[in-house]
Design a protein around this motif. Sequence first.
Motif, PDB file in Angstrom:
ATOM      1  N   VAL A  82       9.783  -2.778  -0.586  1.00 14.94           N
ATOM      2  CA  VAL A  82       9.973  -3.797  -1.618  1.00 14.94           C
ATOM      3  C   VAL A  82       9.499  -3.285  -2.974  1.00 14.94           C
ATOM      4  CG1 VAL A  82       9.195  -6.087  -2.414  1.00 14.94           C
ATOM      5  CG2 VAL A  82       9.893  -5.751  -0.026  1.00 14.94           C
ATOM      6  N   LEU A  83       8.410  -2.524  -2.975  1.00 13.29           N
ATOM      7  CA  LEU A  83       7.853  -2.013  -4.235  1.00 13.29           C
ATOM      8  C   LEU A  83       8.750  -0.971  -4.896  1.00 13.29           C
ATOM      9  CD1 LEU A  83       4.050  -1.759  -3.366  1.00 13.29           C
ATOM     10  CD2 LEU A  83       5.135  -3.336  -4.977  1.00 13.29           C
ATOM     11  N   LEU A  84       9.725  -0.454  -4.174  1.00 12.49           N
ATOM     12  CA  LEU A  84      10.679   0.465  -4.813  1.00 12.49           C
ATOM     13  C   LEU A  84      11.442  -0.235  -5.923  1.00 12.49           C
ATOM     14  CD1 LEU A  84      12.127   2.264  -1.649  1.00 12.49           C
ATOM     15  CD2 LEU A  84      10.487   3.188  -3.307  1.00 12.49           C
ATOM     16  N   ALA A  85      11.471  -1.566  -5.851  1.00 15.59           N
ATOM     17  CA  ALA A  85      12.130  -2.353  -6.906  1.00 15.59           C
ATOM     18  C   ALA A  85      11.111  -3.238  -7.617  1.00 15.59           C
ATOM     19  CB  ALA A  85      13.241  -3.202  -6.304  1.00 15.59           C
ATOM     20  N   SER A  86       9.871  -2.763  -7.740  1.00 16.22           N
ATOM     21  CA  SER A  86       8.787  -3.593  -8.273  1.00 16.22           C
ATOM     22  C   SER A  86       8.880  -3.861  -9.767  1.00 16.22           C
ATOM     23  CB  SER A  86       7.429  -2.956  -7.953  1.00 16.22           C
ATOM     24  OG  SER A  86       7.375  -1.625  -8.440  1.00 16.22           O
ATOM     25  N   PRO A 128       9.633  -8.839 -11.102  1.00 17.27           N
ATOM     26  CA  PRO A 128       8.378  -9.544 -10.788  1.00 17.27           C
ATOM     27  C   PRO A 128       8.263 -10.070  -9.361  1.00 17.27           C
ATOM     28  CG  PRO A 128       9.066 -10.095 -12.995  1.00 17.27           C
ATOM     29  CD  PRO A 128      10.180  -9.279 -12.403  1.00 17.27           C
ATOM     30  N   PRO A 129       9.288 -10.724  -8.782  1.00 20.00           N
ATOM     31  CA  PRO A 129       9.135 -11.202  -7.397  1.00 20.00           C
ATOM     32  C   PRO A 129       8.857 -10.068  -6.414  1.00 20.00           C
ATOM     33  CG  PRO A 129      11.010 -12.253  -8.450  1.00 20.00           C
ATOM     34  CD  PRO A 129      10.580 -11.146  -9.360  1.00 20.00           C
ATOM     35  N   ALA A 130       9.519  -8.929  -6.612  1.00 22.48           N
ATOM     36  CA  ALA A 130       9.296  -7.778  -5.732  1.00 22.48           C
ATOM     37  C   ALA A 130       7.884  -7.226  -5.926  1.00 22.48           C
ATOM     38  CB  ALA A 130      10.335  -6.696  -6.013  1.00 22.48           C
ATOM     39  N   VAL A 135       0.978   9.017  -6.803  1.00 22.41           N
ATOM     40  CA  VAL A 135       1.984  10.001  -7.209  1.00 22.41           C
ATOM     41  C   VAL A 135       3.266   9.819  -6.391  1.00 22.41           C
ATOM     42  CG1 VAL A 135       2.564  12.433  -7.457  1.00 22.41           C
ATOM     43  CG2 VAL A 135       0.205  11.670  -7.895  1.00 22.41           C
ATOM     44  N   VAL A 136       3.176  10.009  -5.076  1.00 25.87           N
ATOM     45  CA  VAL A 136       4.377  10.025  -4.244  1.00 25.87           C
ATOM     46  C   VAL A 136       5.116   8.702  -4.288  1.00 25.87           C
ATOM     47  CG1 VAL A 136       5.274  10.282  -1.899  1.00 25.87           C
ATOM     48  CG2 VAL A 136       3.462  11.810  -2.725  1.00 25.87           C
ATOM     49  N   HIS A 137       4.453   7.615  -3.964  1.00 23.93           N
ATOM     50  CA  HIS A 137       5.144   6.322  -3.911  1.00 23.93           C
ATOM     51  C   HIS A 137       5.631   5.847  -5.288  1.00 23.93           C
ATOM     52  CE1 HIS A 137       4.832   5.569   0.354  1.00 23.93           C
ATOM     53  NE2 HIS A 137       3.576   5.970   0.322  1.00 23.93           N
ATOM     54  N   PRO A 138       4.855   6.010  -6.352  1.00 21.56           N
ATOM     55  CA  PRO A 138       5.414   5.669  -7.666  1.00 21.56           C
ATOM     56  C   PRO A 138       6.633   6.517  -8.029  1.00 21.56           C
ATOM     57  CG  PRO A 138       3.029   5.691  -7.781  1.00 21.56           C
ATOM     58  CD  PRO A 138       3.401   6.244  -6.431  1.00 21.56           C
ATOM     59  N   LEU A 139       6.606   7.820  -7.672  1.00 26.32           N
ATOM     60  CA  LEU A 139       7.753   8.669  -7.974  1.00 26.32           C
ATOM     61  C   LEU A 139       9.003   8.213  -7.220  1.00 26.32           C
ATOM     62  CD1 LEU A 139       6.214  12.266  -8.080  1.00 26.32           C
ATOM     63  CD2 LEU A 139       7.210  10.976  -9.994  1.00 26.32           C
ATOM     64  N   PRO A 149       5.068  -0.171 -12.323  1.00 23.30           N
ATOM     65  CA  PRO A 149       4.738  -1.313 -11.473  1.00 23.30           C
ATOM     66  C   PRO A 149       4.259  -0.907 -10.077  1.00 23.30           C
ATOM     67  CG  PRO A 149       6.762  -1.750 -12.663  1.00 23.30           C
ATOM     68  CD  PRO A 149       6.419  -0.303 -12.911  1.00 23.30           C
ATOM     69  N   THR A 150       4.860   0.135  -9.503  1.00 24.53           N
ATOM     70  CA  THR A 150       4.419   0.598  -8.190  1.00 24.53           C
ATOM     71  C   THR A 150       3.022   1.191  -8.270  1.00 24.53           C
ATOM     72  OG1 THR A 150       6.685   1.032  -7.488  1.00 24.53           O
ATOM     73  CG2 THR A 150       4.950   2.137  -6.259  1.00 24.53           C
TER      74      THR A 150
END
Length: 420
Positions: A63-67, A70-72, A222-226, A236-237
């Motif tokens: 879900v945070l890939l589209a953070s 705001p709802p995500a 690093v990894v997940h925000p990227l 946002p991530t």
Amino acid sequence: MTVVTKKDVNPTAHLTPEDVEALGHELDAIRQEVLDTRGERDSAYIRKVIDTQRKLELGSRAVLLASAFPPAFVAGTVGLSIAKILENMEIGHNVMHGQWDWMRDPKIHSTTWEWDNASTADGWKHSHNEVHHTYTNIVGKDNDLGYGIMRVDEDQRWVPMYLAQPLWNFINACFFEYGIAAYDLELGKNLKTPKDRRPESFKKAARATLKKIRGQMTKDYVVHPLLSLPTGSFLPTLAANFTANVVRNVWSHSVIMCGHFPEGVETYEKNAIPEKETRGEWYLRQMLGSANISGSKAMHIMTGNLSHQIEHHLFPDLPSNRYAEVAPKVQALFEKYDLNYHSASLPAQVYSAWHRVVRLSLPNGWLETTNRQNLPSQLKMLWAMTTGDRKVRRVAQLRLEQQARRQRAARKAEAEAAAA
């Protein structure tokens, strides 16, 4: 709060050595009953919790890939926070206690588990399982009591730096995983030692901890925000991961503080513990040195069942899902031996623990003797104690303690007169 042996009324004075050993035998019987009945429902429980946690974390990160939306962001942050709490509290803490070793599953075993935390599993198991659970609430032996940075008992000499301990405690709560990592390393003591005299074991543990921290920070920051870059969700991530870590840290810190730090939980001095403490004596210290949190089943799971801190300290290797089952039996023993079963709601225990942090940040008796009318003079005294030398502090401390004793005596007399 002062060490139990220096209290005006010792809560264990009515117990004979025979009583203590009989209590130990009864607790051993409760433990053995659980050991004899461990089985499929217990293994099914921990497997379900692990499966739920992993799906929740994976789903939240997806879900945070589209953070950027705001709802995500909100849904992903909440889900990730809960997943991290579950992983640390109900899974990691309890797996590393060996609660599930009897299953002989290498994936859920204390020797192989590594958790989502700055502390290494090996470092944490030494400081927590071996030290804290052995020397629970012994001032100067159990560093979980104040984490080595706070004044935890009236008998500790007050010095001005303790005025800042509420701030230290708040900062420690927000970044708790790093505080625990430093505590596991005994960082303060080792950094004071010249480099050439530091033990090799510390150097090895420090390298392992730094490697662990690098891995955790690389994953979350690093990894997940990227991975979120294609949707414009890098920041946002990043923020969501930071928030989830802080939420997990504050929650863990609060639960652990509620287990040993509320007003009314007993502490002990080193020289009062027998050199060869019996099983019954150890049990008794765990009973009076711990406190429970009352609440729903969901709350118990989110605390890693450390809401049953008394039962956990009596039986740290029993499956956590069985603590609620044995709690009534343990409470019945408290009543049988006329002991205080310390349990309250989460807000009440958090308030009590923080009240103690604030109270002990001040000289003994200061908070007790301060009211709206005398606040200016009390602040003047506190300033003098803060800026003065040891003699000034000693004289002012004696004055405060005398005032506190007089007030307590007056309140007691009033209560007795009202009762009459």
